[in-house]
Each structure stands twice: as C-alpha cells, then as structure tokens.
Design a protein around this motif. Structure first.
Motif, PDB file in Angstrom:
ATOM      1  N   LEU A 129       0.800  -1.210   0.000  1.00 47.77           N
ATOM      2  CA  LEU A 129       0.000   0.000   0.000  1.00 47.77           C
ATOM      3  C   LEU A 129       0.847   1.281   0.000  1.00 47.77           C
ATOM      4  CD1 LEU A 129      -3.220   0.571   2.070  1.00 47.77           C
ATOM      5  CD2 LEU A 129      -1.441   2.294   2.060  1.00 47.77           C
ATOM      6  N   ARG A 130       1.707   1.469   0.978  1.00 50.10           N
ATOM      7  CA  ARG A 130       2.391   2.750   1.141  1.00 50.10           C
ATOM      8  C   ARG A 130       3.424   3.031   0.044  1.00 50.10           C
ATOM      9  NH1 ARG A 130       0.688   1.291   5.974  1.00 50.10           N
ATOM     10  NH2 ARG A 130      -0.309   2.880   7.284  1.00 50.10           N
ATOM     11  N   PRO A 131       4.335   2.108  -0.242  1.00 48.65           N
ATOM     12  CA  PRO A 131       5.288   2.426  -1.317  1.00 48.65           C
ATOM     13  C   PRO A 131       4.617   2.587  -2.676  1.00 48.65           C
ATOM     14  CG  PRO A 131       5.580   0.175  -0.534  1.00 48.65           C
ATOM     15  CD  PRO A 131       4.674   0.846   0.437  1.00 48.65           C
ATOM     16  N   SER A 132       3.548   1.837  -2.933  1.00 49.34           N
ATOM     17  CA  SER A 132       2.817   2.002  -4.192  1.00 49.34           C
ATOM     18  C   SER A 132       2.159   3.376  -4.241  1.00 49.34           C
ATOM     19  CB  SER A 132       1.755   0.913  -4.336  1.00 49.34           C
ATOM     20  OG  SER A 132       2.348  -0.373  -4.377  1.00 49.34           O
ATOM     21  N   PHE A 133       1.613   3.807  -3.100  1.00 47.65           N
ATOM     22  CA  PHE A 133       1.032   5.145  -3.016  1.00 47.65           C
ATOM     23  C   PHE A 133       2.078   6.203  -3.337  1.00 47.65           C
ATOM     24  CE2 PHE A 133       0.954   8.859  -0.178  1.00 47.65           C
ATOM     25  CZ  PHE A 133      -0.159   9.528  -0.688  1.00 47.65           C
ATOM     26  N   LEU A 134       3.270   6.058  -2.758  1.00 46.81           N
ATOM     27  CA  LEU A 134       4.306   7.071  -2.937  1.00 46.81           C
ATOM     28  C   LEU A 134       4.773   7.150  -4.390  1.00 46.81           C
ATOM     29  CD1 LEU A 134       6.402   6.559   0.316  1.00 46.81           C
ATOM     30  CD2 LEU A 134       4.961   8.520  -0.275  1.00 46.81           C
ATOM     31  N   LEU A 135       4.862   6.019  -5.070  1.00 48.44           N
ATOM     32  CA  LEU A 135       5.288   6.050  -6.467  1.00 48.44           C
ATOM     33  C   LEU A 135       4.204   6.674  -7.342  1.00 48.44           C
ATOM     34  CD1 LEU A 135       7.487   5.491  -8.421  1.00 48.44           C
ATOM     35  CD2 LEU A 135       6.721   3.117  -8.624  1.00 48.44           C
ATOM     36  N   ASN A 136       2.950   6.356  -7.082  1.00 51.22           N
ATOM     37  CA  ASN A 136       1.851   7.016  -7.785  1.00 51.22           C
ATOM     38  C   ASN A 136       1.867   8.521  -7.520  1.00 51.22           C
ATOM     39  OD1 ASN A 136      -0.263   5.183  -9.219  1.00 51.22           O
ATOM     40  ND2 ASN A 136       0.241   4.053  -7.352  1.00 51.22           N
ATOM     41  N   ALA A 137       2.099   8.891  -6.261  1.00 54.67           N
ATOM     42  CA  ALA A 137       2.139  10.314  -5.900  1.00 54.67           C
ATOM     43  C   ALA A 137       3.272  11.028  -6.627  1.00 54.67           C
ATOM     44  CB  ALA A 137       2.306  10.461  -4.389  1.00 54.67           C
TER      45      ALA A 137
END
Length: 388
Positions: free
Chosen positions: A91-99
């Motif tokens: 969840l979190r690293p995927s969120f950061l790459l999308n961001a």
C-alpha cells in the motif's frame, strides 16, 4: 543601445524563469507535504492511490482489468499496475510512487500554465483542489494532458492537441467532451485540415492505450459501465438532495435510485454538449469557454461526488480571466464540501449532517453557476492559429 536592450531582455527572461520555478517548487512542496501527511494513516487517509491495491486485490501477479476488476478507464489501471509492480502492490510504497508521478504532472502543468498565462497561474498553484485533493485519485493523469493540449490549441496546435486529449480521456472521461467542441470551433473558419489533425490525433491517443487493454480484457468496459451505472447519487451532489424530501427520506423507488441518477447525469451532459457544440460552430463561444462550460456541466450533472472532481475546473480559472472573488468563493465552497464529507460526517449524526452538507453543496453549486456565467461573459482573445 542594442546591447543594453539585449541585456535587459536577458535579465527579464531570467527573472521570469526564476518566478516560474518558484511556482513549480511550491506545487512540489505541497505535494510532498500532502503525501507525508497521508503515509502514517492506515489507508493513506483514504487516498485511492494506495488503498485500492488492497480493496481491489491488485499486486504483481494480479493485474487490473485482466485478473482483477477495476472501475477506471485504461490509463489509470496501467499506471496503477506499473507503480505497484516494484512493491508487489504494497500500500504505502505504491502510493508514494503514484504520488511521484502525479506530482511530476502537476509540476509540468504549472510550468506550461506559467509560460502561457503568467502570474494568473497562482490560481492553479494555490488551489485547494490541487494542493489538498490532488493525491486523492488519479485525475491529474487526465487534467495534465488535457490542460497542456488546450494551451497548445490556443497556440495553433491540432494533431498533438488531439493526442493529448485522447490520452487524457483514457484516464478520465471529461476531455472527451472537448474534442467535438474544438472541432465545432473550426467550422466558422472552414479549418478542415485542423479538424482532421485533431480527430486523428484524438483517435490515436485513445486507441493506443485503450484498444490493447480492452482486447486483453474484453469484459473491462462492461464492468466499467455496470459499476458506475449501479452507483446511487452521493451526498456531495445536488441530486442526492433533489431526490429526498425535507426529512432526508428518498421519495423515489429506492431500487431505481441509481438508474434515475444515471439518466439525470447522461441527459444533462449530452444536452449541454449539444448546446455547446452548436454555439461553438456558430462562433458564439470561445473554444476555451465552451470547454470550461462542458466541465461545469459534467461536475454539476454528475450523480457521484469525489473531491478531486473540482480539480478538472481549476486550469480553466487560469486560462479564462473569471472574476477573482468568484474563484476564491469556489475554492472555499469546494474545500467546505470536502472537509464536511471527509471529517464532519463522522462527528455529526444524520439528518443534521445532511442539512449541513446540503447547504455546502448548494453554496458550491451557486459558485459553479456564477463561474459559468463569467465564462460566457468574459472576452477571451481569439486563437492564434492561421486558417489554412
């Protein structure tokens, strides 16, 4: 004298470049803060950029559309999967790459708007729908190319404008409305080559991304239509309240609520698009104003509220010199609806919350209507293209 003039021009150019970079830095800093605030939350504070990996079961071995249903157009699924593969959908690293991807798009759009419209770019740089709601969903995948495309249209472009609008339409559907409006705006000038280039570009932009996805996942389009068709009007839309009585009870058959909402949305959007195309073909509306009005119609008519929808309108507030006080009121109303929807709903019980929310929704609706009136009344310079 020539040397002095050249030196002065160089200094002005350098100062302008520095100012533009400052605006870009402000947007990037705001996105960093936005991401940093969300990361500690269990579901990254409700951002779809992270939580949908868990709720839709998307990871390295389960691609959207093919192995998992996803209610978005193709580009969102492709970016979502590409950003999730390195982290197996964590969840979190995927969120950061999308961001990171969305922050880059926001920065590029900032620079393009600054180069084209100067200091009015502040309406974009400090807009709550961008700074606060820009990481709620993937709307910048659509807003950025569509905005850059419209800026290029004003500068005389056509083919790449179509490509950019087509790409934007494979992330969110709003840019689809712009293509027939721009085509119609060419009719008074008989700019048929421009029409051809725009349409071919748009077809390529859509086709290169959408056709492979829908060939690989033939059921994806049906799921997209079924999912959104089955959604009931949500409390951030005016239709949620129109379809309820003063006690906030639904006065239409509950089983038909979703269908009624879909019919309202489709009817109003199609009607608005037809009117805007006709008016553009008669040269009674500037293309940018017509596209802005189409965006307002889509937001108002939509049976579903999501906070980042207001982001679609923000670039037009830079491109069209609408009254600043209306822009401020729109941002205030947008932020109020977002805060009530995200936080106050957990504090105040129904129906008191719905009355409060309804007042905020009406406030936002009034601001959208007043902005639409300004779009119609505000003179905008004619496009720079040369009629062939």
């Amino acid at each position: 004298m020539v040397q002095g003039s050249t030196a002065t021009d160089a200094r002005r150019h350098s100062a302008a470049t520095a100012t533009g970079l400052v605006f870009v830095a402000i947007v990037l800093l705001a996105f960093c803060v936005n991401a940093a605030v969300r990361v500690p939350c269990r579901d990254v504070c409700g951002s779809d950029l992270g939580r949908l990996y868990e709720t839709r079961g998307i990871d390295r071995d389960h691609a959207p559309f093919i192995d998992r249903d996803l209610e978005y157009p193709p580009l969102v699924g492709l970016v979502m999967y590409a950003a999730g593969v390195p982290f197996d959908g964590s969840l979190r690293p995927s969120f950061l790459l999308n961001a990171l991807v969305l922050a880059a798009l926001a920065a590029i759009t900032t620079w393009v708007l600054w180069r084209a419209y100067g200091s009015r770019v502040r309406r974009w740089v400090f807009a709550p729908p961008l700074l606060i709601e820009g990481l709620t969903n993937w709307d910048l995948l659509s807003v950025a190319p569509a905005t850059i495309g419209l800026v290029q249209w004003e500068a005389g472009g056509a083919f790449w404008v179509g490509v950019l609008l087509g790409i934007g339409a494979t992330a969110k559907l709003v840019p689809t409305l712009y293509v027939p409006i721009l085509v119609a705006s060419c009719v008074p000038f008989r700019a048929w080559r421009r029409v051809r280039d725009l349409v071919v570009g748009a077809a390529l932009g859509v086709g290169l991304l959408a056709i492979p996805v829908y060939i690989a996942a033939p059921d994806a389009l049906d799921f997209f239509l079924t999912f959104h068709g089955s959604r009931n009007p949500t409390w951030g839309t005016i239709w949620f309240y129109v379809l309820r009585d003063p006690a906030m009870h639904v006065w239409v058959p509950v089983g038909r609520l979703a269908d009624i909402g879909t019919i309202i949305t489709a009817t109003l959007v199609i009607a608005a698009a037809v009117v805007l195309v006709v008016q553009s073909a008669r040269a009674r509306l500037h293309p940018l104003c017509a596209c802005a009005l189409a965006t307002v119609a889509f937001i108002v008519a939509n049976k579903v509220y999501s906070p980042q929808y207001d982001l679609w309108l923000v670039p037009f507030l830079v491109m069209i010199p609408a009254r600043f006080k209306l822009v401020v009121h729109f941002y205030a109303s947008s932020l109020l609806v977002f805060v009530l929807s995200a936080a106050i709903s957990h504090v105040i019980d129904v129906p008191a919350f719905l009355y409060l929310m309804g007042a905020a929704v009406v406030y936002r609706l009034v601001m959208l209507v007043l902005l639409a009136r300004d779009f119609v009344a505000t003179p905008v310079p004619a496009p720079a293209f040369v009629v062939e």
